[in-house]
Write a protein that holds these residues in place. Structure first.
Motif, PDB file in Angstrom:
ATOM      1  N   ILE A  68      30.003  45.241  -1.708  1.00 25.61           N
ATOM      2  CA  ILE A  68      29.360  44.542  -2.526  1.00 25.61           C
ATOM      3  C   ILE A  68      28.131  45.472  -2.807  1.00 25.61           C
ATOM      4  CG2 ILE A  68      27.590  42.855  -3.068  1.00 25.61           C
ATOM      5  CD1 ILE A  68      30.391  42.026  -3.379  1.00 25.61           C
ATOM      6  N   SER A  69      27.557  46.225  -1.844  1.00 28.29           N
ATOM      7  CA  SER A  69      26.301  47.145  -1.872  1.00 28.29           C
ATOM      8  C   SER A  69      26.871  48.375  -2.556  1.00 28.29           C
ATOM      9  CB  SER A  69      26.083  47.473  -0.469  1.00 28.29           C
ATOM     10  OG  SER A  69      26.963  48.173   0.407  1.00 28.29           O
ATOM     11  N   THR A  70      28.036  48.836  -2.577  1.00 28.82           N
ATOM     12  CA  THR A  70      28.440  50.090  -3.475  1.00 28.82           C
ATOM     13  C   THR A  70      28.160  49.758  -4.933  1.00 28.82           C
ATOM     14  OG1 THR A  70      30.579  49.470  -3.666  1.00 28.82           O
ATOM     15  CG2 THR A  70      29.835  50.933  -1.540  1.00 28.82           C
ATOM     16  N   LEU A  71      28.241  48.437  -5.478  1.00 35.12           N
ATOM     17  CA  LEU A  71      28.202  48.285  -6.809  1.00 35.12           C
ATOM     18  C   LEU A  71      26.783  48.545  -7.587  1.00 35.12           C
ATOM     19  CD1 LEU A  71      30.461  45.024  -6.914  1.00 35.12           C
ATOM     20  CD2 LEU A  71      31.065  47.292  -7.456  1.00 35.12           C
ATOM     21  N   PRO A  72      25.589  48.435  -7.001  1.00 35.13           N
ATOM     22  CA  PRO A  72      24.468  48.390  -7.841  1.00 35.13           C
ATOM     23  C   PRO A  72      24.217  49.980  -7.876  1.00 35.13           C
ATOM     24  CG  PRO A  72      24.071  46.918  -6.100  1.00 35.13           C
ATOM     25  CD  PRO A  72      25.482  47.385  -5.849  1.00 35.13           C
ATOM     26  N   GLU A  73      24.726  50.883  -6.869  1.00 32.65           N
ATOM     27  CA  GLU A  73      24.559  52.315  -7.029  1.00 32.65           C
ATOM     28  C   GLU A  73      25.479  52.750  -8.101  1.00 32.65           C
ATOM     29  OE1 GLU A  73      25.337  56.313  -3.965  1.00 32.65           O
ATOM     30  OE2 GLU A  73      25.510  54.138  -3.300  1.00 32.65           O
ATOM     31  N   GLU A  74      26.639  52.174  -8.133  1.00 28.82           N
ATOM     32  CA  GLU A  74      27.681  52.580  -9.229  1.00 28.82           C
ATOM     33  C   GLU A  74      26.877  52.359 -10.629  1.00 28.82           C
ATOM     34  OE1 GLU A  74      31.268  50.637  -8.710  1.00 28.82           O
ATOM     35  OE2 GLU A  74      31.815  51.739  -6.925  1.00 28.82           O
ATOM     36  N   VAL A  75      26.475  51.174 -10.738  1.00 29.56           N
ATOM     37  CA  VAL A  75      25.835  50.533 -12.129  1.00 29.56           C
ATOM     38  C   VAL A  75      24.768  51.399 -12.350  1.00 29.56           C
ATOM     39  CG1 VAL A  75      24.387  48.649 -11.448  1.00 29.56           C
ATOM     40  CG2 VAL A  75      25.691  48.754 -13.591  1.00 29.56           C
ATOM     41  N   LEU A  76      23.978  52.146 -11.558  1.00 28.74           N
ATOM     42  CA  LEU A  76      22.585  52.771 -11.684  1.00 28.74           C
ATOM     43  C   LEU A  76      23.004  54.059 -12.310  1.00 28.74           C
ATOM     44  CD1 LEU A  76      20.059  51.950  -8.648  1.00 28.74           C
ATOM     45  CD2 LEU A  76      19.868  51.430 -11.244  1.00 28.74           C
TER      46      LEU A  76
ATOM     47  N   ASN B 210      25.829  43.079 -16.505  1.00 28.41           N
ATOM     48  CA  ASN B 210      26.455  41.857 -16.442  1.00 28.41           C
ATOM     49  C   ASN B 210      27.689  42.120 -15.772  1.00 28.41           C
ATOM     50  OD1 ASN B 210      24.398  40.081 -17.186  1.00 28.41           O
ATOM     51  ND2 ASN B 210      24.850  40.557 -19.682  1.00 28.41           N
ATOM     52  N   VAL B 211      28.538  43.352 -16.296  1.00 30.24           N
ATOM     53  CA  VAL B 211      29.958  43.493 -15.865  1.00 30.24           C
ATOM     54  C   VAL B 211      29.716  43.564 -14.493  1.00 30.24           C
ATOM     55  CG1 VAL B 211      31.502  45.149 -15.947  1.00 30.24           C
ATOM     56  CG2 VAL B 211      30.861  44.388 -17.926  1.00 30.24           C
ATOM     57  N   SER B 212      28.994  44.452 -13.851  1.00 26.45           N
ATOM     58  CA  SER B 212      28.894  44.871 -12.613  1.00 26.45           C
ATOM     59  C   SER B 212      28.469  43.433 -11.773  1.00 26.45           C
ATOM     60  CB  SER B 212      27.599  45.519 -12.110  1.00 26.45           C
ATOM     61  OG  SER B 212      27.509  45.979 -10.859  1.00 26.45           O
ATOM     62  N   ARG B 213      27.507  42.634 -12.313  1.00 29.89           N
ATOM     63  CA  ARG B 213      27.358  41.129 -11.393  1.00 29.89           C
ATOM     64  C   ARG B 213      28.605  40.580 -11.259  1.00 29.89           C
ATOM     65  NH1 ARG B 213      22.047  37.798 -12.324  1.00 29.89           N
ATOM     66  NH2 ARG B 213      22.714  38.002 -14.417  1.00 29.89           N
ATOM     67  N   ASN B 214      29.511  40.311 -12.476  1.00 29.60           N
ATOM     68  CA  ASN B 214      30.621  39.511 -12.460  1.00 29.60           C
ATOM     69  C   ASN B 214      31.560  40.055 -11.496  1.00 29.60           C
ATOM     70  OD1 ASN B 214      29.615  37.697 -14.602  1.00 29.60           O
ATOM     71  ND2 ASN B 214      30.338  38.843 -16.146  1.00 29.60           N
ATOM     72  N   LYS B 215      31.664  41.549 -11.637  1.00 28.72           N
ATOM     73  CA  LYS B 215      32.529  41.925 -10.686  1.00 28.72           C
ATOM     74  C   LYS B 215      32.345  41.923  -9.175  1.00 28.72           C
ATOM     75  CE  LYS B 215      34.155  46.880  -9.662  1.00 28.72           C
ATOM     76  NZ  LYS B 215      34.273  48.161 -10.216  1.00 28.72           N
ATOM     77  N   ALA B 216      31.051  41.649  -8.965  1.00 31.10           N
ATOM     78  CA  ALA B 216      30.512  41.667  -7.448  1.00 31.10           C
ATOM     79  C   ALA B 216      30.873  39.975  -7.276  1.00 31.10           C
ATOM     80  CB  ALA B 216      29.058  41.547  -7.542  1.00 31.10           C
ATOM     81  N   ARG B 217      30.646  38.988  -8.144  1.00 35.03           N
ATOM     82  CA  ARG B 217      30.925  37.780  -7.796  1.00 35.03           C
ATOM     83  C   ARG B 217      32.592  37.654  -7.755  1.00 35.03           C
ATOM     84  NH1 ARG B 217      27.971  35.378 -13.075  1.00 35.03           N
ATOM     85  NH2 ARG B 217      25.705  34.926 -12.167  1.00 35.03           N
ATOM     86  N   PHE B 218      33.433  38.249  -8.312  1.00 30.59           N
ATOM     87  CA  PHE B 218      34.564  38.161  -8.146  1.00 30.59           C
ATOM     88  C   PHE B 218      35.240  38.694  -6.961  1.00 30.59           C
ATOM     89  CE2 PHE B 218      39.067  40.062  -8.321  1.00 30.59           C
ATOM     90  CZ  PHE B 218      39.817  39.287  -8.973  1.00 30.59           C
ATOM     91  N   TYR B 219      34.551  39.686  -6.494  1.00 26.63           N
ATOM     92  CA  TYR B 219      34.920  40.250  -5.097  1.00 26.63           C
ATOM     93  C   TYR B 219      34.494  39.273  -4.137  1.00 26.63           C
ATOM     94  CZ  TYR B 219      35.643  44.935  -6.737  1.00 26.63           C
ATOM     95  OH  TYR B 219      36.400  46.215  -7.333  1.00 26.63           O
ATOM     96  N   ALA B 220      33.304  38.740  -4.244  1.00 25.47           N
ATOM     97  CA  ALA B 220      32.835  37.669  -3.183  1.00 25.47           C
ATOM     98  C   ALA B 220      33.977  36.554  -3.030  1.00 25.47           C
ATOM     99  CB  ALA B 220      31.618  37.259  -3.807  1.00 25.47           C
ATOM    100  N   VAL B 221      34.353  35.957  -4.295  1.00 19.23           N
ATOM    101  CA  VAL B 221      35.238  34.644  -4.058  1.00 19.23           C
ATOM    102  C   VAL B 221      36.530  35.109  -3.655  1.00 19.23           C
ATOM    103  CG1 VAL B 221      36.208  32.933  -5.694  1.00 19.23           C
ATOM    104  CG2 VAL B 221      33.655  33.374  -6.032  1.00 19.23           C
ATOM    105  N   ASP B 222      36.986  36.250  -4.150  1.00 20.50           N
ATOM    106  CA  ASP B 222      38.427  36.570  -3.813  1.00 20.50           C
ATOM    107  C   ASP B 222      38.561  36.797  -2.261  1.00 20.50           C
ATOM    108  OD1 ASP B 222      41.008  37.510  -4.563  1.00 20.50           O
ATOM    109  OD2 ASP B 222      40.352  39.558  -3.661  1.00 20.50           O
ATOM    110  N   GLN B 223      37.477  37.581  -1.636  1.00 18.58           N
ATOM    111  CA  GLN B 223      37.430  37.869  -0.357  1.00 18.58           C
ATOM    112  C   GLN B 223      37.056  36.721   0.701  1.00 18.58           C
ATOM    113  OE1 GLN B 223      38.280  40.832   1.210  1.00 18.58           O
ATOM    114  NE2 GLN B 223      38.891  41.303  -1.017  1.00 18.58           N
ATOM    115  N   LEU B 224      36.392  35.805   0.028  1.00 18.76           N
ATOM    116  CA  LEU B 224      36.236  34.589   0.659  1.00 18.76           C
ATOM    117  C   LEU B 224      37.514  33.794   0.994  1.00 18.76           C
ATOM    118  CD1 LEU B 224      33.910  32.851   1.865  1.00 18.76           C
ATOM    119  CD2 LEU B 224      33.695  31.616  -0.152  1.00 18.76           C
ATOM    120  N   ALA B 225      38.399  33.586  -0.155  1.00 16.74           N
ATOM    121  CA  ALA B 225      39.591  32.854  -0.113  1.00 16.74           C
ATOM    122  C   ALA B 225      40.440  33.667   0.753  1.00 16.74           C
ATOM    123  CB  ALA B 225      40.266  32.652  -1.372  1.00 16.74           C
ATOM    124  N   LYS B 226      40.359  34.917   0.845  1.00 20.50           N
ATOM    125  CA  LYS B 226      41.529  35.610   1.821  1.00 20.50           C
ATOM    126  C   LYS B 226      40.807  35.471   3.318  1.00 20.50           C
ATOM    127  CE  LYS B 226      42.923  39.307  -1.185  1.00 20.50           C
ATOM    128  NZ  LYS B 226      42.978  38.519  -2.438  1.00 20.50           N
TER     129      LYS B 226
END
Length: 304
Positions: free
Chosen positions: A165-173, A202-218
């Protein structure tokens, strides 16, 4: 895990429940924990609010009171000016990165994710204990799932997720810096530049949400499999969430029996296989099929 005497004691304690049968399906229905998904998304939203705050400060500097940028919009395009302009934009985004890093440290993302992981494990364990108690009539030892294996598993999961998750803000900046440089150097309007920045955010935030939910289920799927298999459960019933969000193939699998050592096909086009919760954003669960001959449950039973 349990010695031979415990296996015999467990088998004796549950044989009335099996009523002469070798296998017994779980007697209760457990569901995917939507509240965990919402809690993880709440953390992601709060984390991205920090990034939004930094971005708002940066855009104010970009579009208000920065004379070199105003000149760029007016059409000055000398090579020296372009170099100065690019250096200024990069300096502003370096500062944005430093500011976000300071905000991020105070946010303690890893700790928040770790708490969610521990809550997932606790709720999964509660479900598993209810499944055993109501189906077999015995109780798992209260402190059994507080061992080192589960602590290490949760720490690894939390660390990996925090890193992801923490790599996404650096990418989006970095992407936003490129958007601004291109916009100012090519005379795009402030409105167009800001619009593209908002869309990328918004794309980056949605991507982070997707990762979070996906990894939680796993994580939940991994804990479920570990708990069941180490207790001698070799098979399970696939159970979907039975709502409109369930994908077609998972709806077809609902109610079917599978072995833990042979995951079913979840994508018939590719032949990809997965257990409940392992497919991307899967909210299905595995209901245990107990086999009296393989039970190895750490039960609270007095052994004679």
């Amino acid at each position: 895990m349990n010695d031979a005497r415990n296996r015999v004691a467990v088998k004796e304690a549950v044989k009335k429940k099996f009523n002469g049968r070798q296998k017994l399906n779980c007697k209760i229905q457990v569901r995917y924990k939507e509240n965990l998904e919402r809690e993880y998304q709440r953390v992601i939203n709060a984390y991205y609010d920090l990034l939004l705050k930094v971005l708002l400060n940066t855009t104010r500097l970009l579009f208000i009171g920065q004379e070199p940028l105003q000149e760029a919009q007016a059409g000055f395009r000398t090579d020296g000016f372009k170099d100065n302009l690019v250096n200024l934009i990069r300096r502003l985004f370096r500062k944005a990165g430093d500011d976000f890093h300071n905000e991020e440290q105070a946010f303690h993302l890893s700790e928040k994710i770790n708490k969610i992981g521990n809550l997932t494990k606790r709720l999964s364990t509660e479900d598993w204990k209810r499944e055993v108690s109501r189906t077999l009539g015995i109780n798992i030892l209260d402190d059994y799932y507080s061992g080192e294996f589960y602590r290490e598993q949760l720490k690894l999961w939390a660390d990996e997720n925090a890193s992801l998750i923490s790599t996404l803000p650096e990418e989006v900046l970095g992407e936003m810096q490129a958007i601004v440089e291109d916009g100012f150097l090519n005379g795009r309007s402030n409105r167009d530049i800001v619009k593209e920045i908002q869309e990328r955010f918004n794309v980056s935030r949605n991507k982070a949400r997707f990762y979070a939910v996906d990894q939680l289920a796993k994580l939940n799927a991994s804990i479920t499999q570990q708990q069941q298999t180490e207790c001698g459960v070799e098979e399970y019933i696939w159970s979907s969430s039975k709502d409109q969000r369930v994908r077609e193939r998972h709806a077809q699998l609902d109610g079917t029996k599978h072995r833990w050592d042979t995951p079913p096909i979840v994508d018939e086009k590719t032949g990809r296989r997965a257990h409940p919760g392992e497919d991307y954003r899967c909210r299905c669960v595995a209901l245990p099929v107990f086999n009296i001959e393989t039970l190895n449950i750490p039960a609270d039973i007095k052994i004679k």
